[in-house]
Write an enzyme that holds these catalytic residues in place. Structure first.
Site, PDB file in Angstrom:
ATOM      1  N   TYR A 288       0.855  -1.194   0.000  1.00 40.74           N
ATOM      2  CA  TYR A 288       0.000   0.000   0.000  1.00 40.74           C
ATOM      3  C   TYR A 288       0.891   1.245   0.000  1.00 40.74           C
ATOM      4  O   TYR A 288       1.759   1.395   0.848  1.00 40.74           O
ATOM      5  CB  TYR A 288      -0.884  -0.045   1.240  1.00 40.74           C
ATOM      6  CG  TYR A 288      -2.056   0.919   1.284  1.00 40.74           C
ATOM      7  CD1 TYR A 288      -2.182   2.000   0.417  1.00 40.74           C
ATOM      8  CD2 TYR A 288      -3.068   0.749   2.227  1.00 40.74           C
ATOM      9  CE1 TYR A 288      -3.259   2.859   0.473  1.00 40.74           C
ATOM     10  CE2 TYR A 288      -4.159   1.609   2.297  1.00 40.74           C
ATOM     11  CZ  TYR A 288      -4.247   2.663   1.420  1.00 40.74           C
ATOM     12  OH  TYR A 288      -5.318   3.515   1.490  1.00 40.74           O
ATOM     13  N   CYS A 289       0.680   2.142  -0.969  1.00 45.91           N
ATOM     14  CA  CYS A 289       1.392   3.415  -1.058  1.00 45.91           C
ATOM     15  C   CYS A 289       2.910   3.159  -1.110  1.00 45.91           C
ATOM     16  O   CYS A 289       3.379   2.388  -1.931  1.00 45.91           O
ATOM     17  CB  CYS A 289       0.989   4.317   0.111  1.00 45.91           C
ATOM     18  SG  CYS A 289       1.544   6.025  -0.040  1.00 45.91           S
ATOM     19  N   ILE A 290       3.697   3.774  -0.233  1.00 47.85           N
ATOM     20  CA  ILE A 290       5.144   3.532  -0.248  1.00 47.85           C
ATOM     21  C   ILE A 290       5.441   2.069   0.048  1.00 47.85           C
ATOM     22  O   ILE A 290       6.479   1.536  -0.375  1.00 47.85           O
ATOM     23  CB  ILE A 290       5.875   4.464   0.752  1.00 47.85           C
ATOM     24  CG1 ILE A 290       7.389   4.371   0.562  1.00 47.85           C
ATOM     25  CG2 ILE A 290       5.480   4.160   2.175  1.00 47.85           C
ATOM     26  CD1 ILE A 290       8.162   5.340   1.421  1.00 47.85           C
TER      27      ILE A 290
ATOM     28  N   GLY B  67       3.833  -0.269  -1.349  1.00 50.50           N
ATOM     29  CA  GLY B  67       3.777  -0.867  -2.681  1.00 50.50           C
ATOM     30  C   GLY B  67       5.001  -0.530  -3.506  1.00 50.50           C
ATOM     31  O   GLY B  67       5.520  -1.373  -4.247  1.00 50.50           O
TER      32      GLY B  67
ATOM     33  N   PHE C  11      -1.745  -1.150  -3.918  1.00 54.50           N
ATOM     34  CA  PHE C  11      -2.771  -0.160  -3.594  1.00 54.50           C
ATOM     35  C   PHE C  11      -2.157   1.235  -3.702  1.00 54.50           C
ATOM     36  O   PHE C  11      -1.210   1.550  -2.986  1.00 54.50           O
ATOM     37  CB  PHE C  11      -3.294  -0.345  -2.164  1.00 54.50           C
ATOM     38  CG  PHE C  11      -4.114  -1.586  -1.925  1.00 54.50           C
ATOM     39  CD1 PHE C  11      -4.584  -2.362  -2.968  1.00 54.50           C
ATOM     40  CD2 PHE C  11      -4.438  -1.966  -0.621  1.00 54.50           C
ATOM     41  CE1 PHE C  11      -5.352  -3.498  -2.728  1.00 54.50           C
ATOM     42  CE2 PHE C  11      -5.203  -3.090  -0.374  1.00 54.50           C
ATOM     43  CZ  PHE C  11      -5.657  -3.861  -1.423  1.00 54.50           C
TER      44      PHE C  11
END
Length: 612
Positions: A345-347, A349, A373
Site C-alpha cells: 500500500y502506497c510507499i 507498494g 494499492f
C-alpha cells in the site's frame, strides 16, 4: 454553549427579567470567561518553549520562487503591457465599483448589500456573508483580491513549468491563508458563537489551541479528530490475531481465521510506514482485514516500528531485508507453503516492487502474485507534490535529518495537510480554536493524525533517488548489491488506484504498471481518493470502479475506453486473489511451535508513543 438553570428563560419567556436575561450578569460572565485567558496564555507560553524548531528552509520556499515570479511579471509588463494593464485596470475598476455600490446600499438607510456575483464557496456559508453589508463587502473584496493575484501569476511569462507550478501553489497558499474566515474579527460564525456563549467559546478555543501545542511538543498541529474517542486495539485496529514474529523493523501479525477452511497460499500485507497499518482495520464495517479473512484467506499484516534517532542509518535496504523478506519467509514457515501472495500500500507498494526486482535477481520465487494499492513506481510526474520536491525543500530536509537522525512525524503531516489546506488546516482550526468545538469522533481522521517518524537515510533515499531522480524506472536503483528496475516485476500484478488521489495520482501509477515486465496485469481505478477509494467495503455501495485490459493506451485514452462498474472493487479483487491462492485446507490458528504468539493484535509497535 453555556448552560443555565432557569428553564430556558434566556430564549423566551414567561419568566420575566431573570438573571440569564440581565445584561449586566451576562457581561460579568463574559468578563469572567475572558479572565481565564491569562491562565491559558501562561500555559501557551510554557508549551511553546518546548518547541524544537525545524530547519528554517522547511517553513517556506526559497525566496527565489517569488523573485523569479516578480521578474517574470515585470518582463511581461515591458513586452506585453496591454494584457497586464488590462488585468490591473479591471481589478481597480471592480474594487472602486464595489465600494461605490456598498456605499449606495448603506446610504439608503437599510441593512442591505449590493449585488453579489461571487462564486459559491463553502467557507462563506453563513447567511451574513450575503446579507450583512460589512461581511459582504469583505467577502467580495477578498474574492476580487484573490482573482487579481491569480491573474498576476498567469501574467508572469518566461518561467518553466515547475517554476510556474510552484508560483501558482505558494501564491494560492497566501490567498487561502488570508481568507477573512481565518480571522476572528471577520468571521461571523465565530463572533456569533462568542456572543451566544458569553465568551466561553473563545476560552474553549484557546484551551483547544493550548492542548494541541502541548500534545505536539510546542508544534501547532491542528487536531482533526477527538483522540479520546478511540483506542487502538479496542474500537479501531481490533480484529482478532496474534503477533507471531518481531524484530527491530516489524511485528508480523497473523489474523485469526473466520472460516473453517482457508486457501493454502497465505497473503501478506505491507502497509506504508508513514502511517499505521490499522487504516485497513478501522472498524468492523469497513475493515479490509476482517473482510479478507472472511474470504478464506490466511492473512499476515506487517506493523512497522516507529523509528527513533537510533534508526538514523536505516535505509530502504533494511526495510526490504528485515521487513519484506523476513515477513515473507516467516509466513511461508508458519503455513508450510513455498509461496505467498503480497499486497503493498502506497510507499509499501513502491518498496514491494523493489523487493520483487531483488527477488527476481536472486531467483527467489517466494511471491506468487503482487497487489498494489495506490502505489507509485514511476515518479516522472511529481503531481501535487511538485512544490515540495525541489532542491530548496529537499536540501532543507537533508539538513534537518542530518541533525535529528529522523524526519519527524509532524513535518510530513504538515506537508500533506498543506496539499489541502482549507480542508485539513483552516476549517478544522476555525472550528476548534474560534468556535471552541471538540473535533469530531471520526476514525479515519484519528488514524490520519497517528503518524510516524522516518529514518534519516531512508527519507533521503526516497526523496533523492525515487522522487527526484526516478531511478527505479530509468537506470535502476542500486540496493543490496543489485541494480533494481521496475521491468523486473514479472509475476501476476493487480493494481488498484483512486480517481481523485492527490498523493499517488492514478495516471502516474498506471505509467509505472505499464513499465513492469509482467504479462498478467490488472489495473483498476476506484472512485474517490487515496484512502476512501481503498477503504471501500461492498456493504457501503458507495464508490464504483473502472476497468480496461488494454495497457497499450495512454492514461487518458485508457480511462475514456474503460468500463465503469457500480460498487466496490473488493469482490472483483477477491475473486482474483482466491483463484491465485490454491486449494482449500483446514483453517490455521496464528503461529506454530517455532513461532509462538508473542502478544495479541494489534501488537506493541502500533501503540508505542511517538519517539522523539
Amino acid at each position: 454553549m453555556a448552560t443555565h438553570d432557569n428553564g430556558g428563560a434566556k430564549n423566551g419567556s414567561d419568566h420575566g427579567d431573570t438573571v440569564a436575561d440581565d445584561p449586566h450578569a451576562a457581561l460579568e460572565r463574559l468578563n469572567a470567561n475572558l479572565a481565564k485567558v491569562d491562565d491559558l496564555t501562561q500555559r501557551l507560553t510554557a508549551a511553546l518553549q518546548k518547541r524544537s524548531p525545524v530547519n528554517a528552509a522547511l517553513n517556506a520556499p526559497d525566496p527565489e520562487v517569488f523573485t523569479k515570479g516578480a521578474a517574470a511579471w515585470w518582463q511581461e509588463v515591458m513586452h506585453n503591457p496591454a494584457r497586464v494593464f488590462e488585468h490591473q485596470a479591471e481589478f481597480w475598476s471592480k474594487s472602486v465599483q464595489h465600494f461605490l455600490e456598498a456605499q449606495q446600499a448603506l446610504a439608503k438607510g437599510r441593512l442591505e448589500t449590493p449585488e453579489d456575483k461571487t462564486p459559491s464557496d463553502a467557507r462563506f456559508s453563513n447567511p451574513l456573508w450575503q446579507s450583512h453589508p460589512w461581511f459582504n463587502f469583505i467577502k467580495q473584496q477578498y474574492m476580487l483580491n484573490a482573482q487579481a493575484i491569480r491573474n498576476a501569476v498567469e501574467d508572469a511569462e518566461g518561467l518553466d513549468d515547475t517554476e510556474k507550478t510552484r508560483l501558482r501553489y505558494f501564491s494560492q497558499q497566501i490567498v487561502d491563508m488570508m481568507a477573512p474566515t481565518n480571522f476572528l474579527a471577520t468571521n461571523p460564525d465565530a463572533l456569533e458563537r462568542a456572543v451566544e456563549t458569553e465568551g466561553e467559546s473563545l476560552v474553549k478555543g484557546l484551551e483547544n489551541l493550548v492542548a494541541d501545542i502541548e500534545a505536539n511538543n510546542g508544534e501547532l498541529m491542528v487536531r482533526l479528530a477527538d483522540t479520546d474517542a478511540f483506542k487502538v486495539g479496542e474500537n479501531v485496529g481490533a480484529s482478532e490475531g496474534q503477533v507471531v514474529f518481531r524484530n527491530h523493523m516489524i511485528e508480523l501479525i497473523q489474523y485469526a481465521p473466520r472460516t473453517e477452511e482457508v486457501h493454502a497460499i497465505p497473503l501478506v500485507i505491507f502497509p506504508p510506514w508513514i502511517n499505521k497499518f490499522y487504516i485497513l482495520d478501522l472498524k468492523e464495517q469497513n475493515s479490509f482485514i476482517k473482510w479478507v479473512t472472511e474470504q478464506g484467506i490466511t492473512l499476515f499484516v506487517v506493523s512497522w516500528v516507529n523509528p527513533d534517532r537510533s534508526y538514523a542509518d536505516t535505509g530502504i535496504e533494511d526495510y526490504i531485508e528485515d521487513g519484506y523478506l523476513k515477513a515473507i519467509e516467516t509466513a511461508k514457515e508458519i503455513t508450510g507453503q513455498k509461496k505467498v501472495n503480497a499486497i503493498g500500500y502506497c510507499i509499501g507498494g513502491t518498496t514491494l516492487a523493489m523487493t520483487l526486482s531483488l527477488m527476481k535477481k536472486r531467483k527467489d520465487k517466494s511471491v506468487n502474485t503482487a497487489t498494489f494499492f495506490t502505489a507509485l513506481t514511476d515518479f516522472a510526474d511529481q503531481g501535487d507534490f511538485t512544490p515540495f520536491l525541489q532542491d530548496d525543500f529537499i536540501d532543507g530536509i537533508e539538513a534537518e535529518v542530518a541533525q535529528t537522525g529522523i524526519l519527524r512525524s509532524h513535518i510530513m503531516a504538515r506537508t500533506f495537510s498543506f496539499l489541502r489546506s482549507n480542508d485539513l488546516i483552516y476549517r478544522p482550526a476555525i472550528r476548534s480554536y474560534m468556535m471552541g468545538e471538540t473535533p469530531p469522533a471520526f476514525d479515519l481522521l484519528f488514524w490520519n493524525g497517528d503518524g510516524t517518524n522516518l529514518p534519516a537515510k531512508m527519507s533521503m533515499q526516497y526523496l533523492r533517488q525515487l522522487c527526484q531522480r526516478n531511478e527505479f524506472v530509468t537506470d535502476g536503483i542500486d540496493l543490496l548489491g543489485e541494480t533494481l528496475h521496475v521491468k523486473d516485476v514479472t509475476l501476476p500484478v493487480y493494481a488498484v488506484t483512486c480517481e481523485t488521489d492527490h498523493i499517488a495520482a492514478w495516471k502516474a501509477s498506471y505509467r509505472g504498471v505499464q513499465k513492469m515486465g509482467s504479462k498478467d496485469r490488472t489495473f483498476i481505478v476506484s472512485q474517490s481518493g487515496h484512502i476512501a477509494g481503498i477503504v471501500n467495503p461492498p456493504s457501503k455501495k458507495k464508490y464504483g470502479h473502472y476497468t480496461n485490459e488494454d495497457f497499450t493506451l495512454p492514461p487518458e485514452e485508457w480511462m475514456a475506453q474503460a468500463e465503469f462498474h457500480e460498487g466496490s472493487w473488493w469482490p472483483r479483487w477477491g475473486d482474483w486473489i482466491k483463484a491465485q491462492s490454491g486449494k482449500m485446507v483446514p483453517a490455521r490458528e496464528p503461529g506454530d511451535s517455532t513461532h509462538p504468539a508473542l502478544c495479541p493484535a494489534p501488537g506493541t509497535y502500533v501503540a508505542a508513543p511517538l519517539p522523539a
